[in-house]
Design an enzyme around this catalytic site. Sequence first.
Site, PDB file in Angstrom:
ATOM      1  N   SER A   1       8.699   3.693 -18.279  1.00 26.84           N
ATOM      2  CA  SER A   1       9.825   2.856 -17.890  1.00 26.84           C
ATOM      3  C   SER A   1       9.642   2.233 -16.499  1.00 26.84           C
ATOM      4  O   SER A   1       8.744   1.444 -16.296  1.00 26.84           O
ATOM      5  CB  SER A   1      11.116   3.680 -17.982  1.00 26.84           C
ATOM      6  OG  SER A   1      12.254   2.875 -17.879  1.00 26.84           O
TER       7      SER A   1
ATOM      8  N   LYS B   1       7.087   2.385 -22.564  1.00 22.85           N
ATOM      9  CA  LYS B   1       8.512   2.064 -22.713  1.00 22.85           C
ATOM     10  C   LYS B   1       8.796   0.775 -21.950  1.00 22.85           C
ATOM     11  O   LYS B   1       8.791   0.762 -20.720  1.00 22.85           O
ATOM     12  CB  LYS B   1       9.391   3.190 -22.180  1.00 22.85           C
ATOM     13  CG  LYS B   1      10.891   2.892 -22.257  1.00 22.85           C
ATOM     14  CD  LYS B   1      11.700   4.041 -21.677  1.00 22.85           C
ATOM     15  CE  LYS B   1      13.195   3.759 -21.739  1.00 22.85           C
ATOM     16  NZ  LYS B   1      13.615   2.701 -20.804  1.00 22.85           N
TER      17      LYS B   1
ATOM     18  N   ASP C   1      -1.410  -6.172 -12.649  1.00 23.81           N
ATOM     19  CA  ASP C   1      -1.489  -7.614 -12.937  1.00 23.81           C
ATOM     20  C   ASP C   1      -1.935  -8.414 -11.718  1.00 23.81           C
ATOM     21  O   ASP C   1      -2.645  -9.413 -11.848  1.00 23.81           O
ATOM     22  CB  ASP C   1      -0.133  -8.130 -13.419  1.00 23.81           C
ATOM     23  CG  ASP C   1       0.136  -7.782 -14.876  1.00 23.81           C
ATOM     24  OD1 ASP C   1      -0.643  -6.989 -15.446  1.00 23.81           O
ATOM     25  OD2 ASP C   1       1.117  -8.302 -15.446  1.00 23.81           O
TER      26      ASP C   1
END
Length: 528
Positions: free
Chosen positions: A297, A322, A308
């Site tokens: 999460s 999640k 990224d």
Amino acid sequence: MNKKIQVWLPLLFSITMIAGMMIGYKMRDNMPGKNFFSTDKRRPLQEVMDLIETKYVDSVKTAELTDTAIAAILGKLDPHSVFIPADELQGVNDDIAGNFFGIGVEFNIFNDTINVINVVPDGPSFKAGIKTGDKFIKVNETPVAGKKITGDQIRKLLRGDLDTKVVITVLRESQTIPFTITRGMIPVSSVDASYIIENGIGYIRLNKFSQSTYREFMQAMEALQKQGLKKLILDLRGNGGGILDEATSIADEFLDGDKLIVYTEGTHFAKKEYRCKRPGLFEKGELVVLADEGTASASEILIGALQDWNRATIVGRRSFGKGLVQEQFDLSDGSALRLTIARYYTPIGRSIQRSYTNGGKAYYEEVANRFHDGEVNSADSVKHDSTKMFKTQNGKIVYGGGGITPDVFIPVDTADFSAAFAKVFYRGLVSDFGYHYYLQNATQLNSFKTTSDFIKNFSFTEDNWKQFVSAAAKDSIRLDTISEKEKASLIARIQSSIARQLWRNEGLYETLNTKDKAVLKSVELLSR
């Protein structure tokens, strides 16, 4: 003039009231969810509940039936939309808040007796005189010793409103002593440990993202910087997430400019971007983040943004997967609905949410299956969805649809260990032994002033090992045939458990990390 106003005043009030009613009626048609709240037509679910209550052959507890019906409905949605009964809501909210009102002790139950494992420094119990090793006999007038009592039951007795009093009767050695304790606010720290490992390499472990996590993280970072922090290991293993804003605030401390951190979007939830807002505390220093199958999460939001933007090296194993955002709605009976309202996407647009089309049971079993199919032992066994392939800024291939794959893989520590080894941890023997060892050797152990002093000079002898083997044998676990590798691992964990008795989680992780493969690999990467 005043008489004329008095004559027209009732008419003006009437016109205003009628206009307000007409505007409200028109607004009702544009209200979201109007059909749900409309009383024009009763829903079949309510009709069925009414019929059961008024016509069923036996008397039933309709509130319990309603809870069951709600849970069944949510079971058709996604695994993270949940109903929270009223009697559980306070505990859930306390975890999010990062504090609760109580007496400030850690306890464990041995042979139906509540033992004080640790006392929160400067907390209510500490001020009242409670000590590690005390055994609870009564809470107010309720006997708690020699009874089958659960941890949840004792927590309900010990917790209460701020500044209320509770009388705890304890057994200390052979004396029975009553203590009157005034309940206070007990912080539940998000930071398990924060210290300098070596050569300016710092370590911070976060266990969750509560309302106090960002503040605690910043305090830890500032303290480390005063000690010469140059590079950082951020440990998010086992961190199941929490509040999204806390995770994005921490990401902001690592990323520069106005970089996108994450965005959320749902059918009834407009796209919302979370971007960097301010100069960060650690935008340039080298960074390693530790992750495993328990990292979920909000933790994955943080890791996804750093991966990224090529800001950190991710070390460990594939994260939970999640990628759904929940919002909590309070209900009229004191219960709450935590409903999934959106998906979140990393800066390059990947959703890391695993499929839940086969139901909640299969969804959670997928994590356990990683231990059976070899994924946690070998990087080559990691499963990727090749239809959800993305590239980071520097061209590195990453995947969506199933958690975040680390840049550097670390196999699980307990691979190929025996059933006896597993039983030791399942039954909590390591922490139990550490506690009793501390009670028997408190004077000697308290002579260690720092964790590093303990790590360097504490010796767990062969006689100590035989005592542990005997303790395990009383629980029908034979350790006389385990491998040297298993023995060394158990001794390391026993030592860390003893350190926890002295310095709580800080001591536990600082000691444990001296043998932790992921931490050692991270130090190696940052030392190059």
